[in-house]
Design an enzyme around this catalytic site. Structure first.
Site, PDB file in Angstrom:
ATOM      1  N   ASP A  74      70.996  34.201  61.215  1.00  0.00           N
ATOM      2  CA  ASP A  74      70.277  35.221  60.443  1.00  0.00           C
ATOM      3  C   ASP A  74      68.767  35.003  60.463  1.00  0.00           C
ATOM      4  OD1 ASP A  74      70.629  32.913  58.993  1.00  0.00           O
ATOM      5  OD2 ASP A  74      71.137  33.891  57.111  1.00  0.00           O
TER       6      ASP A  74
ATOM      7  N   HIS B 190      69.873  23.271  65.991  1.00  0.00           N
ATOM      8  CA  HIS B 190      69.549  23.738  64.635  1.00  0.00           C
ATOM      9  C   HIS B 190      68.871  25.102  64.739  1.00  0.00           C
ATOM     10  CE1 HIS B 190      68.588  22.654  60.288  1.00  0.00           C
ATOM     11  NE2 HIS B 190      68.044  23.850  60.470  1.00  0.00           N
TER      12      HIS B 190
ATOM     13  N   GLU C 138      63.841  18.123  54.017  1.00  0.00           N
ATOM     14  CA  GLU C 138      62.944  19.237  54.343  1.00  0.00           C
ATOM     15  C   GLU C 138      62.127  19.598  53.104  1.00  0.00           C
ATOM     16  OE1 GLU C 138      63.081  23.835  56.085  1.00  0.00           O
ATOM     17  OE2 GLU C 138      64.849  22.974  55.114  1.00  0.00           O
TER      18      GLU C 138
ATOM     19  N   HIS D  62      71.465  19.860  55.733  1.00  0.00           N
ATOM     20  CA  HIS D  62      70.037  20.067  55.516  1.00  0.00           C
ATOM     21  C   HIS D  62      69.543  19.038  54.497  1.00  0.00           C
ATOM     22  CE1 HIS D  62      70.382  23.942  57.551  1.00  0.00           C
ATOM     23  NE2 HIS D  62      69.074  24.109  57.432  1.00  0.00           N
TER      24      HIS D  62
ATOM     25  N   ASP E 243      64.851  26.356  64.357  1.00  0.00           N
ATOM     26  CA  ASP E 243      65.231  26.694  62.992  1.00  0.00           C
ATOM     27  C   ASP E 243      65.485  28.196  62.878  1.00  0.00           C
ATOM     28  OD1 ASP E 243      65.939  26.201  60.376  1.00  0.00           O
ATOM     29  OD2 ASP E 243      63.881  26.154  59.623  1.00  0.00           O
TER      30      ASP E 243
ATOM     31  N   HIS F  49      69.465  29.149  63.059  1.00  0.00           N
ATOM     32  CA  HIS F  49      70.201  30.010  62.130  1.00  0.00           C
ATOM     33  C   HIS F  49      70.366  31.403  62.719  1.00  0.00           C
ATOM     34  CE1 HIS F  49      70.073  27.313  58.541  1.00  0.00           C
ATOM     35  NE2 HIS F  49      69.018  26.835  59.167  1.00  0.00           N
TER      36      HIS F  49
END
Length: 364
Positions: free
Chosen positions: A21, A17, A208, A205, A305, A19
């Protein structure tokens, strides 16, 4: 460090997990921004890193997500996407990661004329260049793209079709991300129906910035094999009583299903603190329900993350958990074996990852 001084950085690790960006180097942001005439909130590396961390630590996922306006802005060209993807692989490999699933949303990278397909191909070319560069330095790493749709938008079916189109060209799975509350997986049922028909694995997702209803929708509507974060699944765990030696708990139906079916939790400890995802339990890492879920037998994994926003790495996340909960090398190995088993690779490839992890920890 666990294991009497063993460097976590040198241990073989799996990243599920993360990202794209959210993992840029600050120097890269500065250089790419200058090339396109983009004004930044800070213009030196140290100050820009601090800005991202501070902005991401407001205790709100909505505020956290605003920082991506900056990173996405410098990832709107083929050159930008290629460079970011290449450096992403290099940084993972330098941290001891042997397999990384990188998720990103192609629909957010079309402002300067790229098509969805061109964006995916640019990222794949960058990932492969990064792999080749690190192999020349004696480090082995492989990657898989997780194509992500934005849950507050209406392009998820189109993005699911994109993921299927590139499933044999670097793409291994599908995800939905973005503001969670008010945008359940059920809004994207057509996309998930297509993915199910095509046997494309999904992670969603959930758990969260929203609670059990979001997780239910991820499991039912999204057919999720993994839960992105999933930390608020702990809301379905009731502690009946606790003494010095034992904790007695009852699992609700959602938690029972996730544990019994071995649906993997992609937990992101530092990020969960930054966004307030664990506010119901406290505001320190020691309050994170990670250890409770682990001790109850859930398939927990450790992830960054967004390394830029959290100013962190996978090794650092593992070190923080070890300090908080007293984990040793055996525990860290379990987390990596869980991640290898849950990866979206074919069985034979997952078995190879498992062997590499076992061998690497045995040599530690």
């Amino acid at each position: 460090m666990p294991g009497g001084g063993v460097s976590i950085n040198t241990l073989p690790k799996i990243s599920l997990h993360d990202h794209l960006d959210g993992g840029l180097r600050p120097q890269t942001i500065i250089e790419l921004a200058e090339a396109i005439g983009l004004d930044l909130p800070e213009t030196d590396v140290e100050s820009l890193q601090k800005w991202f961390y501070d902005q991401s630590s407001a205790g709100s996922l909505v505020e956290y997500l605003k920082t991506f306006d900056v990173t996405c802005a410098v990832m709107q060209t083929r050159d930008g996407l290629f460079r970011v993807a290449k450096e992403y692989v290099e940084d993972l490999a330098l941290d001891g990661v042997i397999y990384g699933e990188v998720r990103w949303a192609p629909e957010q990278h079309l402002a300067r004329g790229l098509t969805l397909d061109e964006a995916v191909e640019a990222v794949q070319d960058g990932l492969e260049a990064g792999i080749e560069h690190m192999e020349a330095q004696g480090k082995s790493i492989r990657t898989g793209q997780i194509i992500t749709a934005m849950r507050h938008a209406d392009r998820s079916l189109e993005i699911a079709e994109l993921a299927v189109r590139y499933r044999f060209d670097g793409v291994v799975g599908f995800d939905i991300a973005g503001a969670e509350a008010g945008f359940p997986a059920s809004n994207h049922r057509a996309a998930f129906d297509l993915l199910a028909r095509e046997f494309m694995p999904t992670t969603v997702h959930a758990g969260e910035a929203d609670g059990l209803d979001s997780i239910r929708s991820a499991l039912f509507d999204g057919r999720a094999l993994r839960l992105g974060h999933g930390v608020r699944l702990a809301e379905d765990v009731t502690i009946e009583r606790q003494d010095d030696d034992n904790t007695f708990v009852t699992l609700g139906p959602v938690a029972q299903w996730v544990r019994d079916r071995e649906i993997t939790l992609e937990l992101c400890p530092s990020s969960n603190l930054q966004t307030g995802a664990i506010a119901a339990w406290g505001d320190e890492l020691l309050d994170h329900p990670f250890d409770l879920l682990y001790q109850l037998g859930f398939k927990v994994t450790v992830n960054t993350d967004n390394g830029l926003m959290g100013d962190t790495t996978l090794s650092q996340e593992l070190a923080l958990l070890s300090d908080a909960f007293g984990y040793d090398l055996d525990d860290l190995e379990v987390f990596q074996l869980n991640a290898a088993a849950a990866s979206f690779l074919p069985l034979e490839d997952r078995e190879e990852l498992t062997k590499a992890i076992v061998a690497g920890f045995a040599d530690a």
